[in-house]
Design an enzyme around this catalytic site. Sequence first.
Site, PDB file in Angstrom:
ATOM      1  N   ASN A   1      -5.342   4.189  -5.695  1.00 36.32           N
ATOM      2  CA  ASN A   1      -4.718   3.129  -6.491  1.00 36.32           C
ATOM      3  C   ASN A   1      -4.530   1.863  -5.672  1.00 36.32           C
ATOM      4  OD1 ASN A   1      -4.429   4.714  -8.791  1.00 36.32           O
ATOM      5  ND2 ASN A   1      -2.678   5.758  -7.854  1.00 36.32           N
ATOM      6  N   VAL A   2      -4.143   2.028  -4.398  1.00 34.11           N
ATOM      7  CA  VAL A   2      -3.884   0.856  -3.569  1.00 34.11           C
ATOM      8  C   VAL A   2      -5.190   0.094  -3.338  1.00 34.11           C
ATOM      9  CG1 VAL A   2      -3.132   0.115  -1.291  1.00 34.11           C
ATOM     10  CG2 VAL A   2      -1.843   1.878  -2.496  1.00 34.11           C
TER      11      VAL A   2
ATOM     12  N   GLU B   1     -18.569   2.944   0.376  1.00 35.09           N
ATOM     13  CA  GLU B   1     -19.072   4.245  -0.098  1.00 35.09           C
ATOM     14  C   GLU B   1     -18.799   4.493  -1.567  1.00 35.09           C
ATOM     15  OE1 GLU B   1     -16.232   6.081   2.650  1.00 35.09           O
ATOM     16  OE2 GLU B   1     -15.501   4.309   1.645  1.00 35.09           O
TER      17      GLU B   1
ATOM     18  N   LYS C   1       8.509   7.349  -3.465  1.00 34.37           N
ATOM     19  CA  LYS C   1       9.533   8.182  -4.142  1.00 34.37           C
ATOM     20  C   LYS C   1      10.886   7.464  -4.141  1.00 34.37           C
ATOM     21  CE  LYS C   1       6.627  11.872  -4.234  1.00 34.37           C
ATOM     22  NZ  LYS C   1       5.702  11.969  -5.333  1.00 34.37           N
TER      23      LYS C   1
END
Length: 498
Positions: free
Chosen positions: A261-262, A284, A398
Amino acid sequence: MRFPILTPEEAAELFYNDCNCGFSGFTAPGAPKMVTQAIAAKAERLHAQGEPFKINIVTGASTSDKCDGMLARANAIGRRTPYQNHPDLRKRINSHDAHYFDLHLSETAQKLRYGFIGDIDIAIIEVSDIQDDGTVVVGTGVGNVPTIAMMAKRIIIELNEKLRHALYGLHDIYIPLDPPCRREIPIFKPSDRIGSPVLKLDPEKIVGVVMSDSYEGVRPFTPLDDTTKMIGANVCRFLIGEMKAGRIPSSFLPIQSGVGNVANAVLYGLADAKEIPPFQMYTEVIQDAVIELMKNGRCSFGSTSSLTVSNEVEEEVISNIDFFKEHLVVRPVEISNNPEVIRRLGVIAMNTALEADIFGNINSTHVTGTKMMNGIGGSGDFTRNAYVSIFSCPSITKEGKISNIVPMVSHVDHTEHSVDILVTDQGIADMRGLDPVQRAETIINNCAHPMYRELLHDYLRMSTRGGQTPHTLEASLAFHTEFLASGDMRNVNLGKYL
Ligand code: 0RQ
């Protein structure tokens, strides 16, 4: 067609307990879609009868639910390498039901050829076209397929109707010579083609063809949130600053971007960074964001081992394939990730960390030092050889119970020597030319979340017993042990180590 058509179940009968298998593909694209489902069903049937059945698998990278997912749920994987990212396989790996060994992706093919990983008894290779002499056009993910095909004693083809007659001219298939006869890989710009658009298989090894008819089923990314947007913006700010300072040429340099996601957020950030000229990628995986960047002219060329795009984007690519063949080349991973080429081209490497320590060491793979997440993938291939190597991660995870900046990483994948820049939502730490204490101060001040800065400064202050890299060894993993004990790193009591 010269080759017999098999049902997936007939093909699955060729797999036996402890056989060594090679699978085509790189991430979900190009990975087997049909036979692996039938192997999983066979494993469940045999296990119910009390019979052992597990297969050993070498791939290009991660696969999909139809492959790693179903086989892991059936407890049908004995040994597995190199990269994976499926939650069900992760559980099997962490409980040692599946024996996983992690490798740099660029090295898997040569290690196979050197004989370090054993034979390949049987391969499953997805193709988009096949001729009677065994010439194939592979799918949208190549990975290690040339070496797997060369080494396999028997080959099962999965012929994907969805891709039929579309992909000729997209690939550049090339196997380097091995030592002591190795020569240079003659790639001097990302768009150079040095091999063949097709792969020649030995027709005598092809046991049969299983038909398939589906796109790759790449999982969509989590929508960008404020944190990932900030990280993307900070990476772009760094790159623009480097260009203005003359450290990156104004024509720019090829970019590699990792998975997750980052990484995806960073690519979306590049779309908006108008100061950066249209750029090329030597990477890649090409994700959805890059296809968007190609359509609007921001990315002028991409060299990759896989088109890791969602089904909708894949459909779009296939319908406009002539445009994308001019802008893309899909290569074996030992070439897309080749250290020699990465260093020659001056690739800007951008990868994601699970955690970084205050001295710049990176953990990309192990949650709290013990549980395998995915694997090192190609991040080491690029990081070690890059023109400039950037790692990014959120400053906290978190809801702040975890600081992604810690005194000492609980597992090390990339050492301080290979990491130039650390970026979080909080800012940028440029570690080039800094000694360990200077690095620590920069990382704490620029990258750590404010709620952890004092704790990290306390750690650095209490570790002034000398030495080049100051640590209080008893407390160096206290953030992690506190998280394991109370579920929140903020409860750590460094005072007890004084
Ligand atoms: O957990 O899924 O329960 O929410 O880790 O974290 O922030 O969504 O990050 O998707 O970008 O993945 C390093 C795994 C990052 C990936 C990694 C928890 C967090 C979340 C995922 P949830 P995010 P991303 C070449 C490049 C190695 C290979 C590589 C990766 C989950 O980028 O596999 O770079 N990289 N390949 O909550 C405990 C921490 C944590 C943590 C995050 N410090 N402790 N949990 N999480 N930080 C490409 C190829 O080779 C194909």
